[in-house]
Design a protein around this motif. Structure first.
Motif, mmCIF file in Angstrom:
data_model
loop_
_atom_site.group_PDB
_atom_site.id
_atom_site.type_symbol
_atom_site.label_atom_id
_atom_site.label_comp_id
_atom_site.label_asym_id
_atom_site.label_seq_id
_atom_site.Cartn_x
_atom_site.Cartn_y
_atom_site.Cartn_z
ATOM 1 N N UNK A 223 0.833 -1.201 0.000
ATOM 2 C CA UNK A 223 0.000 0.000 0.000
ATOM 3 C C UNK A 223 0.869 1.252 0.000
ATOM 4 N N UNK A 224 1.915 1.251 0.817
ATOM 5 C CA UNK A 224 2.835 2.395 0.847
ATOM 6 C C UNK A 224 3.508 2.580 -0.508
ATOM 7 N N UNK A 225 3.858 1.467 -1.146
ATOM 8 C CA UNK A 225 4.497 1.543 -2.462
ATOM 9 C C UNK A 225 3.559 2.153 -3.491
ATOM 10 N N UNK A 226 2.290 1.767 -3.462
ATOM 11 C CA UNK A 226 1.328 2.340 -4.408
ATOM 12 C C UNK A 226 1.143 3.829 -4.154
ATOM 13 N N UNK A 227 1.166 4.231 -2.885
ATOM 14 C CA UNK A 227 1.047 5.648 -2.547
ATOM 15 C C UNK A 227 2.238 6.434 -3.077
ATOM 16 N N UNK A 228 3.448 5.908 -2.879
ATOM 17 C CA UNK A 228 4.658 6.604 -3.327
ATOM 18 C C UNK A 228 4.718 6.678 -4.849
ATOM 19 N N UNK A 229 4.354 5.579 -5.519
ATOM 20 C CA UNK A 229 4.408 5.577 -6.984
ATOM 21 C C UNK A 229 3.400 6.562 -7.575
ATOM 22 N N UNK A 230 2.214 6.654 -6.981
ATOM 23 C CA UNK A 230 1.227 7.621 -7.461
ATOM 24 C C UNK A 230 1.719 9.038 -7.208
ATOM 25 N N UNK A 231 2.331 9.256 -6.058
ATOM 26 C CA UNK A 231 2.884 10.574 -5.742
ATOM 27 C C UNK A 231 3.968 10.955 -6.743
ATOM 28 N N UNK A 232 4.844 10.013 -7.068
ATOM 29 C CA UNK A 232 5.900 10.270 -8.044
ATOM 30 C C UNK A 232 5.315 10.615 -9.410
ATOM 31 N N UNK A 233 4.253 9.917 -9.792
ATOM 32 C CA UNK A 233 3.619 10.175 -11.084
ATOM 33 C C UNK A 233 3.033 11.587 -11.130
ATOM 34 N N UNK A 234 2.324 11.976 -10.065
ATOM 35 C CA UNK A 234 1.713 13.302 -10.025
ATOM 36 C C UNK A 234 2.775 14.398 -9.986
ATOM 37 N N UNK A 235 3.841 14.158 -9.237
ATOM 38 C CA UNK A 235 4.911 15.145 -9.161
ATOM 39 C C UNK A 235 5.640 15.273 -10.498
ATOM 40 N N UNK A 236 5.831 14.155 -11.181
ATOM 41 C CA UNK A 236 6.474 14.198 -12.495
ATOM 42 C C UNK A 236 5.629 15.007 -13.481
ATOM 43 N N UNK A 237 4.305 14.830 -13.436
ATOM 44 C CA UNK A 237 3.416 15.611 -14.309
ATOM 45 C C UNK A 237 3.523 17.103 -14.002
ATOM 46 N N UNK A 238 3.554 17.443 -12.705
ATOM 47 C CA UNK A 238 3.641 18.854 -12.319
ATOM 48 C C UNK A 238 4.999 19.443 -12.698
ATOM 49 N N UNK A 239 6.058 18.660 -12.565
ATOM 50 C CA UNK A 239 7.386 19.128 -12.957
ATOM 51 C C UNK A 239 7.422 19.438 -14.449
ATOM 52 N N UNK A 240 6.796 18.577 -15.256
ATOM 53 C CA UNK A 240 6.768 18.794 -16.699
ATOM 54 C C UNK A 240 5.973 20.052 -17.051
ATOM 55 N N UNK A 241 4.819 20.245 -16.395
ATOM 56 C CA UNK A 241 4.023 21.451 -16.662
ATOM 57 C C UNK A 241 4.778 22.711 -16.240
#
Length: 209
Positions: free
Chosen positions: A145-163
């Motif tokens: 569960x923690x891994x899924x939380x971190x991976x989703x966080x990384x995905x959202x942060x990567x999208x924001x970094x690109x924008x």
């Protein structure tokens, strides 16, 4: 760099200087945000990689023990054992803000049966490998569960970094240079107009003399 299509007036020059100052401040703020996002993103990626390696190692060990147990215990007994075992998991997801990025924070609770792992089977039908496999799977559940939380966080942060990167580049390589070029053009035109006015005044004066 193509300049903006504006009239070369002092009013327009003042407006453009204000826009340039605002764009420069905005660029700095966005650049600072991008840098901080990248810093936190790298921390999260490292954490993600470490946790993923740990989870994968535990799952592999659990599967290996389960394969051994399956070779030692009647397969139908194992199937009945897991069919008769119920796990109640309640998941609560809230959002937290990281540099204006809303990321999930997951918390879960399990039923007493899941926590105690009080599986009913006899010692003659059991094996240490099966016990270890069950214990490992239960232990790895919070980490999954923690891994899924971190991976989703990384995905959202990567999208924001690109924008943010696109906005920084738009200001740095297009908007700010356009404003600077247009300001230089207007200043040059105003100076030319002033020189022309002085020349005309001198000619008028000469004619009067």
């Amino acid at each position: 760099m193509a300049r903006l299509n504006v009239k070369p007036t002092r009013m327009e020059l003042s407006n453009l200087k204000d826009r340039l100052a605002l764009s420069t401040r905005g660029h700095k703020l966005l650049k600072d945000k991008q840098d901080e996002l990248m810093r936190q993103f790298i921390v999260m990626i490292r954490k993600n990689n470490l946790l993923r390696d740990e989870v994968e190692a535990e799952l592999i060990a659990a599967m290996q023990e389960f394969v051994v147990a399956k070779s030692l215990i009647n397969e139908s007994f194992i199937e009945e054992l897991f069919v008769g075992t119920e796990t109640n998991v309640e998941l609560n997801i809230v959002e937290k803000n990281i540099m204006s990025v809303l990321v999930p924070e997951m918390n879960f609770t399990t039923s007493e049966a899941e926590v105690s792992s009080d599986v009913q089977y006899g010692y003659l039908n059991s094996s240490s490998e099966l016990d270890e496999a069950i214990d490992r799977i239960e232990t790895v559940l919070p980490k999954l569960l923690e891994l899924s939380e971190i991976e989703k966080t990384c995905q959202l942060m990567a999208d924001e970094i690109e924008k943010t990167r696109r906005r920084v580049n738009a200001l740095e390589y297009r908007m700010i240079p356009q404003l600077q070029e247009t300001i230089r053009y207007i200043q040059m035109k105003l100076e030319e107009n002033e020189r022309s006015a002085i020349v005309r005044m001198m000619k008028v004066k000469d004619m009067g003399d």
